[in-house]
Design an enzyme around this catalytic site. Structure first.
Site, PDB file in Angstrom:
ATOM      1  N   LYS A   1       0.873  -1.189   0.000  1.00 14.34           N
ATOM      2  CA  LYS A   1       0.000   0.000   0.000  1.00 14.34           C
ATOM      3  C   LYS A   1       0.896   1.220   0.000  1.00 14.34           C
ATOM      4  O   LYS A   1       2.000   1.184   0.550  1.00 14.34           O
ATOM      5  CB  LYS A   1      -0.882   0.016   1.260  1.00 14.34           C
ATOM      6  CG  LYS A   1      -2.019   1.002   1.209  1.00 14.34           C
ATOM      7  CD  LYS A   1      -3.240   0.404   0.539  1.00 14.34           C
ATOM      8  CE  LYS A   1      -4.345   1.421   0.382  1.00 14.34           C
ATOM      9  NZ  LYS A   1      -5.536   0.815  -0.216  1.00 14.34           N
TER      10      LYS A   1
ATOM     11  N   GLY B   1     -20.286   2.662  -1.813  1.00  5.33           N
ATOM     12  CA  GLY B   1     -21.568   2.759  -1.110  1.00  5.33           C
ATOM     13  C   GLY B   1     -22.750   2.976  -2.064  1.00  5.33           C
ATOM     14  O   GLY B   1     -23.795   2.348  -1.908  1.00  5.33           O
TER      15      GLY B   1
HETATM   16  N1  LIG Z   1     -13.154   1.559  -4.078  1.00  3.97           N
HETATM   17  C1  LIG Z   1     -12.906   0.273  -3.904  1.00  3.97           C
HETATM   18  O1  LIG Z   1     -12.944  -0.523  -4.842  1.00  3.97           O
HETATM   19  C2  LIG Z   1     -12.597  -0.254  -2.526  1.00  3.97           C
HETATM   20  C3  LIG Z   1     -12.102  -1.554  -2.402  1.00  3.97           C
HETATM   21  C4  LIG Z   1     -11.850  -2.066  -1.116  1.00  3.97           C
HETATM   22  C5  LIG Z   1     -12.074  -1.264  -0.020  1.00  3.97           C
HETATM   23  N2  LIG Z   1     -12.542   0.008  -0.179  1.00  3.97           N
HETATM   24  C6  LIG Z   1     -12.792   0.811   1.025  1.00  3.97           C
HETATM   25  O2  LIG Z   1     -14.193   1.099   1.103  1.00  3.97           O
HETATM   26  C7  LIG Z   1     -14.400   2.391   1.651  1.00  3.97           C
HETATM   27  C8  LIG Z   1     -15.188   3.237   0.668  1.00  3.97           C
HETATM   28  O3  LIG Z   1     -14.481   3.338  -0.551  1.00  3.97           O
HETATM   29  P1  LIG Z   1     -14.950   4.339  -1.695  1.00  3.97           P
HETATM   30  O4  LIG Z   1     -14.094   4.069  -2.865  1.00  3.97           O
HETATM   31  O5  LIG Z   1     -16.425   4.281  -1.814  1.00  3.97           O
HETATM   32  O6  LIG Z   1     -14.520   5.731  -1.035  1.00  3.97           O
HETATM   33  P2  LIG Z   1     -15.148   7.190  -1.291  1.00  3.97           P
HETATM   34  O7  LIG Z   1     -14.114   8.156  -0.829  1.00  3.97           O
HETATM   35  O8  LIG Z   1     -15.677   7.297  -2.681  1.00  3.97           O
HETATM   36  O9  LIG Z   1     -16.406   7.224  -0.306  1.00  3.97           O
HETATM   37  C9  LIG Z   1     -16.333   7.345   1.079  1.00  3.97           C
HETATM   38  C10 LIG Z   1     -17.616   8.034   1.534  1.00  3.97           C
HETATM   39  O10 LIG Z   1     -17.654   8.007   2.948  1.00  3.97           O
HETATM   40  C11 LIG Z   1     -18.132   9.270   3.403  1.00  3.97           C
HETATM   41  N3  LIG Z   1     -17.734   9.462   4.799  1.00  3.97           N
HETATM   42  C12 LIG Z   1     -16.551   9.859   5.298  1.00  3.97           C
HETATM   43  N4  LIG Z   1     -16.618   9.939   6.644  1.00  3.97           N
HETATM   44  C13 LIG Z   1     -17.866   9.582   7.002  1.00  3.97           C
HETATM   45  C14 LIG Z   1     -18.552   9.452   8.234  1.00  3.97           C
HETATM   46  N5  LIG Z   1     -17.955   9.752   9.391  1.00  3.97           N
HETATM   47  N6  LIG Z   1     -19.842   9.037   8.235  1.00  3.97           N
HETATM   48  C15 LIG Z   1     -20.468   8.769   7.066  1.00  3.97           C
HETATM   49  N7  LIG Z   1     -19.867   8.870   5.859  1.00  3.97           N
HETATM   50  C16 LIG Z   1     -18.583   9.274   5.824  1.00  3.97           C
HETATM   51  C17 LIG Z   1     -17.549  10.272   2.433  1.00  3.97           C
HETATM   52  O11 LIG Z   1     -18.257  11.497   2.443  1.00  3.97           O
HETATM   53  C18 LIG Z   1     -17.700   9.503   1.118  1.00  3.97           C
HETATM   54  O12 LIG Z   1     -18.948   9.760   0.503  1.00  3.97           O
HETATM   55  C19 LIG Z   1     -13.007   2.933   1.988  1.00  3.97           C
HETATM   56  O13 LIG Z   1     -12.692   2.591   3.322  1.00  3.97           O
HETATM   57  C20 LIG Z   1     -12.089   2.149   1.051  1.00  3.97           C
HETATM   58  O14 LIG Z   1     -10.780   2.039   1.566  1.00  3.97           O
HETATM   59  C21 LIG Z   1     -12.811   0.526  -1.402  1.00  3.97           C
HETATM   60  N1  LIG Z   2      -8.128  -0.226  -3.177  1.00 10.58           N
HETATM   61  C1  LIG Z   2      -8.662  -1.540  -3.311  1.00 10.58           C
HETATM   62  C2  LIG Z   2      -8.161  -2.411  -4.455  1.00 10.58           C
HETATM   63  C3  LIG Z   2      -7.500  -1.726  -5.574  1.00 10.58           C
HETATM   64  C4  LIG Z   2      -8.020  -0.759  -6.360  1.00 10.58           C
HETATM   65  N2  LIG Z   2      -7.115  -0.363  -7.289  1.00 10.58           N
HETATM   66  C5  LIG Z   2      -5.968  -1.056  -7.087  1.00 10.58           C
HETATM   67  C6  LIG Z   2      -4.751  -1.020  -7.740  1.00 10.58           C
HETATM   68  C7  LIG Z   2      -3.743  -1.862  -7.297  1.00 10.58           C
HETATM   69  C8  LIG Z   2      -3.951  -2.725  -6.244  1.00 10.58           C
HETATM   70  C9  LIG Z   2      -5.170  -2.781  -5.592  1.00 10.58           C
HETATM   71  C10 LIG Z   2      -6.174  -1.934  -6.011  1.00 10.58           C
HETATM   72  C11 LIG Z   2      -8.590  -2.295  -1.974  1.00 10.58           C
HETATM   73  O1  LIG Z   2      -8.356  -1.736  -0.928  1.00 10.58           O
HETATM   74  O2  LIG Z   2      -8.817  -3.471  -1.973  1.00 10.58           O
END
Ligand SMILES: NC(=O)c1ccc[n+]([C@@H]2O[C@H](COP(=O)([O-])OP(=O)(O)OC[C@H]3O[C@@H](n4cnc5c(N)ncnc54)[C@H](O)[C@@H]3O)[C@@H](O)[C@H]2O)c1
Ligand SMILES: N[C@@H](Cc1c[nH]c2ccccc12)C(=O)O
Length: 352
Positions: A80, A181
């Site tokens: 990461k 979400g």
């Molecule tokens: N994007 C992916 O594919 C992916 C993959 C694995 C894990 N995640 C994890 O999932 C989570 C969401 O990812 P994302 O890509 O949707 O992120 P994002 O930044 O698009 O969305 C996060 C949302 O959470 C809201 N937020 C922040 N603090 C808050 C609180 N206290 N109460 C309520 N809402 C709050 C923000 O306003 C935002 O709308 C993160 O923790 C990320 O690390 C994402």
């Molecule tokens: N951020 C994602 C996965 C992911 C998105 N883009 C990436 C690029 C490289 C490696 C992992 C990722 C997770 O926490 O799972």
């Protein structure tokens, strides 16, 4: 902070501190484990209040990526990176300088978009390094697929806890209406659940409430809601003594990384309260699975079929946790360690 002791304890192989004076880049790349392959992990940009906070985040998240890959049967390692900056400090020069650091690692670390980086930002990084995955042009961005994985995980948990994976009529609270979400809410709406939503961004709450007829909830009230399932899709460490003690949900199934403030204490607290916790790095592996498929020749059908394995993996973990008495989090760590050891032995046999 004792740097070598801290990194060795969690099993990290290498941590790089990247400085570029000209652009002001300050980044930390944490490579946790590359026994099975190059370390994969997206890059997060965040204005950390201290360097220790940035390092701690990079270390925890990279370790989670190793376990995520292993539980998803992906023969890659975990890493990461974090860039310490405010979103407004992001410049093309800074992102390109960061890209050059990645390129110098020569494929040992493969990265992509995480919090506060846009697809355009990733394109800037990509100008300097080929070790980038998950762009819109390639596999189409990970969030929609992460949401599919979370939905499947939720179904597995409902099957285990309620005897059926039909979510219809269940009350589900989604915290965080970002990329994941919102896609999750769309799926949940299609599955005819009673939806409760919260975000610190009111515009997002209004949009989702309007689109899906969801009930809007104030951010602080989401933990104590009388719902069946709580889906944390915002930030980490939200499962702590204060929030868990309010919870009425029977299942926790969401996308956020590092949900447990203290893995042992709060993992056990959930078990004691009879709340079925879907370990974060198992249920949110959809995005990683999707970007991994770019490395082996992306085919959407194959990637989605791989994401479906999250359902069975979770059922296996729930059973293992129940029969052994350990928390689901501990059970998933064991599963990851077992898979890494098995894969390592298989690799040794092939190369012997
Ligand atoms: N994007 C992916 O594919 C992916 C993959 C694995 C894990 N995640 C994890 O999932 C989570 C969401 O990812 P994302 O890509 O949707 O992120 P994002 O930044 O698009 O969305 C996060 C949302 O959470 C809201 N937020 C922040 N603090 C808050 C609180 N206290 N109460 C309520 N809402 C709050 C923000 O306003 C935002 O709308 C993160 O923790 C990320 O690390 C994402
Ligand atoms: N951020 C994602 C996965 C992911 C998105 N883009 C990436 C690029 C490289 C490696 C992992 C990722 C997770 O926490 O799972």
């Amino acid at each position: 902070m004792k740097l070598f002791e801290t990194t060795a304890t969690a099993g990290h192989e290498q941590v790089l501190f990247c400085n570029d004076q000209a652009s002001g880049l300050k980044a930390i790349i944490a490579i946790h484990d590359s026994r099975l392959g190059a370390a994969m992990g997206a890059t997060r940009l965040w204005p950390y209040e201290s360097e220790v906070a940035a390092l701690t985040d990079a270390l925890r998240l990279s370790r989670g990526m190793t376990y995520k890959a292993a539980c998803a049967n992906i023969p890659m390692g975990g890493g990461k990176a974090v860039i310490i900056a405010k979103p407004e400090q992001k410049t093309c020069e800074l992102l390109q300088a960061y890209g050059r650091f990645i390129e110098r690692l020569n494929g040992r670390f493969i990265t992509g978009q995480d919090i506060n980086l846009t697809p355009q930002d990733v394109r800037q990084i990509n100008r300097e390094t080929k070790y980038v995955v998950g762009t819109q042009e390639k596999s189409g961005g990970p969030a929609p697929v992460t949401a599919i994985g979370v939905l499947l995980g939720m179904k597995a948990a409902a099957k285990y806890r309620f005897g059926s994976d039909n979510l219809k009529g269940l009350k589900v609270a989604v915290q965080g209406l970002g990329n994941v979400g919102q896609h999750l809410c769309d799926w949940l709406h299609q599955n005819e659940v009673k939806l409760f939503v919260s975000d610190i961004n009111q515009a997002k709450v209004s949009k989702v409430a309007r689109l899906y007829g969801a009930t809007a909830v104030e951010p602080e009230q989401v933990y104590g809601l009388d719902v069946d399932i709580f889906a944390p899709c915002a930030m980490g460490a939200i499962l702590n003594t204060q929030t868990i003690s309010q919870m009425k949900a029977s299942i926790i199934a969401g996308s956020a990384n590092n949900q447990l403030l203290d893995e042992q204490v709060h993992g056990e607290m959930l078990t004691d309260q009879n709340i079925l916790y879907c370990p974060d790095y198992v249920i949110n592996a959809g995005g990683l699975i999707n970007v991994y498929h770019e490395l082996i020749g992306y085919q959407e059908k194959k990637a989605i079929s791989h994401v479906h394995s999250i359902y069975d993996t979770l059922l296996e973990l729930f059973k293992k946790a129940e029969t052994t008495g350990m928390t689901t989090h501990k059970a998933s760590m064991q599963l990851a360690e077992e898979r890494i050891t098995q894969a390592e032995q298989a690799q040794m046999l092939v190369s012997a």
